[in-house]
Design an enzyme around this catalytic site. Structure first.
Site, short mmCIF file in Angstrom:
data_model
loop_
_atom_site.label_atom_id
_atom_site.label_comp_id
_atom_site.label_asym_id
_atom_site.label_seq_id
_atom_site.Cartn_x
_atom_site.Cartn_y
_atom_site.Cartn_z
N LYS A 1 5.46 20.11 -15.63
CA LYS A 1 5.53 19.28 -14.67
C LYS A 1 6.57 19.41 -13.52
CE LYS A 1 2.88 15.45 -13.53
NZ LYS A 1 1.40 15.18 -13.76
N GLY B 1 -7.40 5.93 -8.11
CA GLY B 1 -7.92 4.62 -8.21
C GLY B 1 -9.05 4.39 -7.15
N1 LIG Z 1 -4.21 13.17 -9.05
C1 LIG Z 1 -4.78 13.44 -10.53
O1 LIG Z 1 -5.45 14.24 -10.61
C2 LIG Z 1 -4.16 12.58 -11.61
C3 LIG Z 1 -4.34 13.25 -12.99
C4 LIG Z 1 -3.90 12.62 -14.01
C5 LIG Z 1 -3.09 11.42 -13.82
N2 LIG Z 1 -2.81 10.94 -12.93
C6 LIG Z 1 -1.88 9.70 -12.40
O2 LIG Z 1 -2.75 8.92 -11.94
C7 LIG Z 1 -1.90 7.86 -11.09
C8 LIG Z 1 -2.05 8.07 -9.43
O3 LIG Z 1 -2.10 9.07 -9.04
P1 LIG Z 1 -2.79 9.60 -7.73
O4 LIG Z 1 -3.06 11.00 -7.86
O5 LIG Z 1 -3.81 8.81 -7.62
O6 LIG Z 1 -1.50 9.30 -6.72
P2 LIG Z 1 -1.60 9.02 -5.31
O7 LIG Z 1 -0.44 9.17 -4.55
O8 LIG Z 1 -2.90 9.36 -4.70
O9 LIG Z 1 -1.94 7.18 -5.27
C9 LIG Z 1 -0.99 6.40 -5.81
C10 LIG Z 1 -1.28 5.01 -5.56
O10 LIG Z 1 -0.51 4.09 -6.13
C11 LIG Z 1 -0.18 2.95 -5.33
N3 LIG Z 1 1.11 2.60 -5.72
C12 LIG Z 1 2.48 3.20 -5.83
N4 LIG Z 1 3.48 2.20 -6.22
C13 LIG Z 1 2.75 1.11 -6.59
C14 LIG Z 1 3.16 0.12 -7.36
N5 LIG Z 1 4.33 -0.24 -7.68
N6 LIG Z 1 2.20 -0.97 -7.64
C15 LIG Z 1 0.86 -0.61 -7.47
N7 LIG Z 1 0.30 0.66 -6.54
C16 LIG Z 1 1.21 1.43 -6.71
C17 LIG Z 1 0.10 3.80 -3.94
O11 LIG Z 1 0.14 2.95 -2.92
C18 LIG Z 1 -1.19 4.60 -4.24
O12 LIG Z 1 -2.19 3.84 -3.49
C19 LIG Z 1 -0.42 8.73 -11.46
O13 LIG Z 1 0.17 8.03 -12.50
C20 LIG Z 1 -0.66 9.98 -11.61
O14 LIG Z 1 0.39 10.62 -12.49
C21 LIG Z 1 -3.28 11.64 -11.50
#
Ligand SMILES: NC(=O)c1ccc[n+]([C@@H]2O[C@H](COP(=O)([O-])OP(=O)(O)OC[C@H]3O[C@@H](n4cnc5c(N)ncnc54)[C@H](O)[C@@H]3O)[C@@H](O)[C@H]2O)c1
Length: 420
Positions: A110, A227
């Site tokens: 990571k 999301g």
């Molecule tokens: N993108 C991927 O392929 C992937 C894969 C595995 C896991 N994840 C995990 O999924 C999660 C989201 O990743 P993503 O790629 O959608 O990121 P992203 O940056 O696209 O979106 C993150 C979202 O979380 C929101 N956010 C931030 N702080 C917050 C809070 N305190 N309360 C509520 N919402 C909040 C932001 O406003 C945004 O809408 C992370 O934990 C990431 O590690 C992502």
């Protein structure tokens, strides 16, 4: 400056605690256990970047290679103001377990940079992304370590990183980064892969629990890549009613259900889901405790913890975020009979399609989107059943089931390689 997580929510201590629990149950060889408590390698970098104003700003970043016994390290790069070495270590450990749960020939890594992308211009982001790769590039490579997107990093950022690395090597090596735009060797189906993999898991869990999800309520915390795609697919593939979503600014609630396309238009226009016409405001903490069938945490770590787990009403929690529940929460949720699809499994669709991207890059032939979906679904179903079988065999909750499965696989690889 680096911000320390609150003591009991320190993600790396949580990751170790989870490992220790699994190791105890399977009576893991002590040497294998000790190796697995530590990252194999980590690099801390200081990155000067010229800002648009002409001044130089100093950023701090990390790349952690947790364990590559099963194959090259794999894991995203996060750009976040609260990034810390312990968060990156924990995420790298979770990637190691995740690739093993999915039975991918990969290890776990990571990366992260402490920065606030919202206050940076596109040009500043490009300079930071390229400078980060110049610093950590020595650790990267097709057989060494392959980054991908994570919070606040995008396909465009991956394109800059692949380009910078290619210049450093003197030839195109696009496969060194995944989650790239399609035009630069990205895989069809990568954009919504994490959400889609989670939705496939929810479908399996519903079948297991005898639930008919059609018309049932869902809430989603976080409205970024994962999301927002979860919203779309929960409606399209499961027929669910998404009644509440949130982002870093707050949440919105409509008991009739929120329209995905209209909400995306609103978010693009205003930068947030808040203020969406026809919906009531809801705090992020309230969202977690709503009376819904499925709760999808898709934002940050440790949001479900000892203080709120007892109030959760969902039947099923699909952990799309990494590390959204603490060990105290796990115990409470298990005792309440809430079915948790753990992050190691639930959000593994992203790394699985990233692996498909590496495969397609290495033989230069690209699959149709339906092909990617079909292969992903098969991988998710197999892993779901294996985690469930392991949890039942040891009579433990699903997260421990996933850990046991993963730790055994990584320990076997280390033994075969003669490390322990
Ligand atoms: N993108 C991927 O392929 C992937 C894969 C595995 C896991 N994840 C995990 O999924 C999660 C989201 O990743 P993503 O790629 O959608 O990121 P992203 O940056 O696209 O979106 C993150 C979202 O979380 C929101 N956010 C931030 N702080 C917050 C809070 N305190 N309360 C509520 N919402 C909040 C932001 O406003 C945004 O809408 C992370 O934990 C990431 O590690 C992502």
């Amino acid at each position: 400056m680096q911000t320390e997580a609150a003591p009991d929510h320190n993600p790396f201590r949580i990751a170790r605690k989870q490992l220790d629990e699994a190791a105890d149950i399977i009576q893991l060889d002590p040497a294998a256990h000790e190796i697995l408590r530590w990252p194999l390698r980590e690099l801390h970098v200081t990155i000067p970047v010229k800002m648009d104003s002409g001044c130089i700003k100093i950023f701090h970043g990390f790349r952690v290679q947790y364990n590559d016994a099963r194959g090259p390290n794999k894991g995203g790069v996060r750009f976040h103001p609260d990034e810390s070495i312990d968060t990156v270590r924990a995420l790298a450990a979770w990637m190691t377990w995740k690739t093993a749960v999915m039975d991918l020939p990969l290890g776990g890594g990571k990366g992260g940079v402490i920065c606030d992308t919202k206050s940076m211009s596109n040009d500043e982001l490009e300079r930071l992304s390229r400078a980060y790769i110049r610093q950590v590039g020595r650790m990267l490579g097709l057989e060494k370590d392959v980054p991908a997107p994570d919070m606040y990093t995008t396909p465009q950022i991956m394109a800059w990183m692949a380009d910078e690395y290619s210049f450093m090597q003197g030839n195109n090596e696009f496969g060194v980064v995944t989650g790239k735009p399609l035009e630069l060797g990205g895989s069809a189906g990568r954009g919504d892969a994490t959400a889609r993999g989670g939705i496939y898991c929810v479908r399996e869990a519903a079948e297991l629990l005898g639930m008919n999800l059609s018309g049932m309520k869902a809430a989603i915390q976080g409205y970024g890549n994962v999301g927002s795609n979860t919203h779309k697919l929960a409606v399209e593939l499961l027929g669910m009613r998404v009644v509440c979503v949130s982002d870093s600014q707050g949440g919105i609630y409509n008991p009739e259900g929120l329209d995905h396309a209209e909400l995306m238009t609103h978010k693009q226009a205003t930068g947030s889901v808040t203020g969406f016409p026809g919906a009531l405001p809801v705090a992020n903490e309230e969202l977690l405790e709503l009376d819904v069938a499925v709760l999808f945490p898709a934002a940050l770590e440790s949001v479900i913890n000892g203080s709120n787990a007892g109030n959760i009403k969902a039947i099923l929690i699909a952990e799309l975020a990494n590390g959204p529940a603490t060990p105290e929460a796990d115990k409470i949720l298990y005792s309440k009979g809430i079915h948790v699809i753990p992050d190691l499994l639930c959000n593994a669709g992203g790394v699985t399609v990233s692996y498909f991207e590496m495969v397609q890059n290495s033989y230069g032939y690209y699959w149709e989107e339906e092909d990617v979906h079909r292969r992903l679904e098969k991988k998710m179903k197999t892993a779901f059943r294996k985690v469930n079988e392991t949890a039942r065999k040891y009579n433990v909750h699903n997260r421990l089931g996933a850990y046991i499965l993963a730790v055994e696989r990584v320990a076997d690889a280390m033994k075969l390689r003669g490390w322990v």
